[in-house]
Design an enzyme around this catalytic site. Structure first.
Site, PDB file in Angstrom:
ATOM      1  N   ALA A 105      64.664  62.227  14.550  1.00 40.83           N
ATOM      2  CA  ALA A 105      65.494  63.073  15.421  1.00 40.83           C
ATOM      3  C   ALA A 105      66.646  62.288  16.057  1.00 40.83           C
ATOM      4  CB  ALA A 105      64.629  63.736  16.496  1.00 40.83           C
ATOM      5  N   ARG A 146      42.942  51.511   6.045  1.00 43.19           N
ATOM      6  CA  ARG A 146      41.975  50.759   6.875  1.00 43.19           C
ATOM      7  C   ARG A 146      41.316  49.655   6.047  1.00 43.19           C
ATOM      8  NH1 ARG A 146      44.980  52.517   9.234  1.00 43.19           N
ATOM      9  NH2 ARG A 146      44.879  54.672   9.785  1.00 43.19           N
ATOM     10  N   ASP A 186      43.923  58.441   2.099  1.00 45.58           N
ATOM     11  CA  ASP A 186      44.873  57.334   2.292  1.00 45.58           C
ATOM     12  C   ASP A 186      44.543  56.529   3.541  1.00 45.58           C
ATOM     13  OD1 ASP A 186      46.482  57.895   0.047  1.00 45.58           O
ATOM     14  OD2 ASP A 186      47.309  59.612   1.118  1.00 45.58           O
ATOM     15  N   GLY A 187      44.061  57.235   4.567  1.00 41.22           N
ATOM     16  CA  GLY A 187      43.666  56.549   5.809  1.00 41.22           C
ATOM     17  C   GLY A 187      42.602  55.504   5.504  1.00 41.22           C
ATOM     18  N   ASP A 206      64.398  59.938  18.840  1.00 41.66           N
ATOM     19  CA  ASP A 206      62.945  59.809  19.066  1.00 41.66           C
ATOM     20  C   ASP A 206      62.397  58.446  18.635  1.00 41.66           C
ATOM     21  OD1 ASP A 206      62.958  62.321  20.027  1.00 41.66           O
ATOM     22  OD2 ASP A 206      61.721  63.224  18.458  1.00 41.66           O
ATOM     23  N   ALA A 222      54.983  58.893   2.804  1.00 40.26           N
ATOM     24  CA  ALA A 222      54.209  59.260   3.992  1.00 40.26           C
ATOM     25  C   ALA A 222      55.170  59.780   5.095  1.00 40.26           C
ATOM     26  CB  ALA A 222      53.370  58.062   4.440  1.00 40.26           C
ATOM     27  N   TYR A 223      55.121  59.197   6.260  1.00 42.93           N
ATOM     28  CA  TYR A 223      55.930  59.660   7.403  1.00 42.93           C
ATOM     29  C   TYR A 223      57.420  59.704   7.027  1.00 42.93           C
ATOM     30  CZ  TYR A 223      56.502  60.167  12.537  1.00 42.93           C
ATOM     31  OH  TYR A 223      56.748  60.616  13.802  1.00 42.93           O
ATOM     32  N   ASP A 267      54.126  51.733   6.693  1.00 43.05           N
ATOM     33  CA  ASP A 267      55.273  51.781   7.585  1.00 43.05           C
ATOM     34  C   ASP A 267      54.987  51.218   8.978  1.00 43.05           C
ATOM     35  OD1 ASP A 267      53.617  53.867   8.577  1.00 43.05           O
ATOM     36  OD2 ASP A 267      54.775  55.357   7.512  1.00 43.05           O
TER      37      ASP A 267
HETATM   38  P1  NAP Z   1      46.833  60.605   9.561  1.00 40.99           P
HETATM   39  O1  NAP Z   1      47.777  60.984  10.623  1.00 40.99           O
HETATM   40  O2  NAP Z   1      45.417  60.966   9.688  1.00 40.99           O
HETATM   41  O3  NAP Z   1      47.319  61.165   8.146  1.00 40.99           O
HETATM   42  C1  NAP Z   1      48.606  61.171   7.706  1.00 40.99           C
HETATM   43  C2  NAP Z   1      48.740  61.918   6.362  1.00 40.99           C
HETATM   44  O4  NAP Z   1      49.572  61.116   5.509  1.00 40.99           O
HETATM   45  C3  NAP Z   1      47.420  62.118   5.596  1.00 40.99           C
HETATM   46  O5  NAP Z   1      47.474  63.342   4.898  1.00 40.99           O
HETATM   47  C4  NAP Z   1      47.405  60.941   4.641  1.00 40.99           C
HETATM   48  O6  NAP Z   1      46.614  61.171   3.472  1.00 40.99           O
HETATM   49  C5  NAP Z   1      48.879  60.868   4.281  1.00 40.99           C
HETATM   50  N1  NAP Z   1      49.344  59.554   3.797  1.00 40.99           N
HETATM   51  C6  NAP Z   1      49.062  58.316   4.271  1.00 40.99           C
HETATM   52  N2  NAP Z   1      49.693  57.380   3.535  1.00 40.99           N
HETATM   53  C7  NAP Z   1      50.391  58.054   2.579  1.00 40.99           C
HETATM   54  C8  NAP Z   1      51.259  57.644   1.525  1.00 40.99           C
HETATM   55  N3  NAP Z   1      51.544  56.360   1.305  1.00 40.99           N
HETATM   56  N4  NAP Z   1      51.834  58.600   0.757  1.00 40.99           N
HETATM   57  C9  NAP Z   1      51.590  59.919   0.978  1.00 40.99           C
HETATM   58  N5  NAP Z   1      50.781  60.370   1.962  1.00 40.99           N
HETATM   59  C10 NAP Z   1      50.196  59.448   2.750  1.00 40.99           C
HETATM   60  O7  NAP Z   1      46.978  59.010   9.413  1.00 40.99           O
HETATM   61  P2  NAP Z   1      46.359  57.999   8.331  1.00 40.99           P
HETATM   62  O8  NAP Z   1      45.635  58.739   7.265  1.00 40.99           O
HETATM   63  O9  NAP Z   1      45.696  56.908   9.081  1.00 40.99           O
HETATM   64  O10 NAP Z   1      47.699  57.422   7.702  1.00 40.99           O
HETATM   65  C11 NAP Z   1      48.612  56.698   8.479  1.00 40.99           C
HETATM   66  C12 NAP Z   1      49.979  57.147   8.029  1.00 40.99           C
HETATM   67  O11 NAP Z   1      50.224  58.466   8.488  1.00 40.99           O
HETATM   68  C13 NAP Z   1      51.123  56.366   8.596  1.00 40.99           C
HETATM   69  O12 NAP Z   1      51.336  55.155   7.893  1.00 40.99           O
HETATM   70  C14 NAP Z   1      52.258  57.359   8.524  1.00 40.99           C
HETATM   71  O13 NAP Z   1      53.056  57.138   7.379  1.00 40.99           O
HETATM   72  C15 NAP Z   1      51.599  58.697   8.364  1.00 40.99           C
HETATM   73  N6  NAP Z   1      52.075  59.644   9.371  1.00 40.99           N
HETATM   74  C16 NAP Z   1      52.758  60.726   8.942  1.00 40.99           C
HETATM   75  C17 NAP Z   1      53.304  61.621   9.839  1.00 40.99           C
HETATM   76  C18 NAP Z   1      54.089  62.793   9.334  1.00 40.99           C
HETATM   77  O14 NAP Z   1      54.186  62.933   8.104  1.00 40.99           O
HETATM   78  N7  NAP Z   1      54.683  63.605  10.192  1.00 40.99           N
HETATM   79  C19 NAP Z   1      53.149  61.426  11.214  1.00 40.99           C
HETATM   80  C20 NAP Z   1      52.417  60.302  11.640  1.00 40.99           C
HETATM   81  C21 NAP Z   1      51.886  59.402  10.702  1.00 40.99           C
HETATM   82  P3  NAP Z   1      44.999  61.392   3.527  1.00 40.99           P
HETATM   83  O15 NAP Z   1      44.848  62.815   3.948  1.00 40.99           O
HETATM   84  O16 NAP Z   1      44.544  61.134   2.145  1.00 40.99           O
HETATM   85  O17 NAP Z   1      44.477  60.396   4.514  1.00 40.99           O
END
Ligand code: NAP
Length: 266
Positions: free
Chosen positions: A187, A55, A50-51, A152, A164-165, A124
């Site tokens: 939080a 990107r 997804d990252g 937070d 995602a988050y 997001d």
């Molecule tokens: P990352 O911190 O490396 O990965 C975040 C995780 O979220 C990865 O497993 C990614 O999948 C998954 N993900 C991203 N978009 C998703 C979606 N729409 N639905 C379900 N899962 C999703 O960051 P990144 O890969 O650059 O992605 C950025 C996103 O990370 C942000 O937009 C935010 O939503 C999310 N995030 C989540 C948390 C949390 O859940 N606690 C905390 C910070 C950020 P892949 O493994 O396939 O890349």
């Protein structure tokens, strides 16, 4: 003139392998492949997780060219095509066996004492304190004051970002084509001193959400757009509303969203 495909891939070995395979197969069918974004291309393919998808979309500046993802990542919620289905994907693409989903995006206008600019997101935006202290934010919907948040931070997520988050923070899952966006607290403090809504709130996409840091808060605030984080001081407000842009994504199996959800989360 040859038909052109953009292919972006992240730096893992499996993604490079998938890129070589996809490029060769498209070239055999008479297509030209570009590793950088070309506006005249008919499709952009993001290889990775997804990252990599996020990107690819950001680096191309949310173009009209449709996207599809090949998964070589850890989760790959956006990525419909698996490595072993690349041949079938190319056959189905050439035969037009897909639909184009219009994914709704969010836009944020951020104003500080010095600058004002707009940013788009697919997943997001997050507003949080850049220290271990709590953050205080006034929340307005269509100029109506709703709450003074203390906690937070806040996640403002699109329907496609809801898995995602937002989901990790207890928000609801929204189907990607639904018209609305979600405000989800991180939080939140609920006490005699601070009163904030601890559930996530689904807001219609006809509304504007304005978030104003409390006046005495000249400390740095972290603002994150699809995982890309920057700090700002003296923020006057953040204003969120639906973007007039959409992301176009190919979908080969109409039931894919629900199949994917079970496959990736259960
Ligand atoms: P990352 O911190 O490396 O990965 C975040 C995780 O979220 C990865 O497993 C990614 O999948 C998954 N993900 C991203 N978009 C998703 C979606 N729409 N639905 C379900 N899962 C999703 O960051 P990144 O890969 O650059 O992605 C950025 C996103 O990370 C942000 O937009 C935010 O939503 C999310 N995030 C989540 C948390 C949390 O859940 N606690 C905390 C910070 C950020 P892949 O493994 O396939 O890349």
């Amino acid at each position: 003139m040859k038909r052109l495909i953009n292919i972006f891939f992240n730096d893992n070995i499996k993604s490079l392998e998938a890129f070589i395979k996809t490029k060769e197969l498209f070239e055999k069918r008479g297509f030209e492949v570009s590793e950088t974004f070309k506006e005249e291309a008919e499709l952009s393919i993001c290889i990775g997780g997804d990252g990599a998808f996020l990107r690819g979309v950001h680096n191309s500046d949310f173009p009209k060219v449709p996207f599809v993802g090949i998964n070589t990542g850890t989760l790959g919620f956006f990525q419909e095509i698996s490595f072993d289905k690349i041949e079938k994907f190319i056959d189905d693409y050439i035969d037009g066996k897909y639909i184009v989903e219009k994914i709704r995006l969010l836009e944020c206008t951020l104003k500080t004492n010095d600058i004002i600019f707009s940013n788009k997101c697919l997943n997001d935006f997050v507003i949080k304190s850049n220290s271990s202290e709590i953050i205080h934010l006034d929340v307005y919907i269509d100029d109506n004051h709703l709450e003074t948040f203390a906690g937070d931070g806040l996640i403002i997520s699109t329907p496609s970002g809801s898995t995602a988050y937002n989901m990790s923070a207890g928000g609801s899952i929204m189907y990607p084509t639904l018209r609305g966006f979600q405000l989800t607290p991180l939080a939140p403090i609920f006490s005699k001193v601070y009163r904030t809504i601890s559930n996530s709130l689904v807001i219609p996409d006809t509304s504007t959400l304005k978030i104003v840091p409390l006046e005495n808060q000249h400390k740095k605030i972290s603002f994150v757009a699809d995982g890309i984080e920057k700090d700002y001081t003296d923020v006057s407000y953040f204003e969120f509303k639906k973007s007039r842009f959409k992301l176009y994504k190919l979908v080969f199996n109409e039931n894919w969203y629900w199949i994917n959800m079970k496959d990736k989360f259960l």
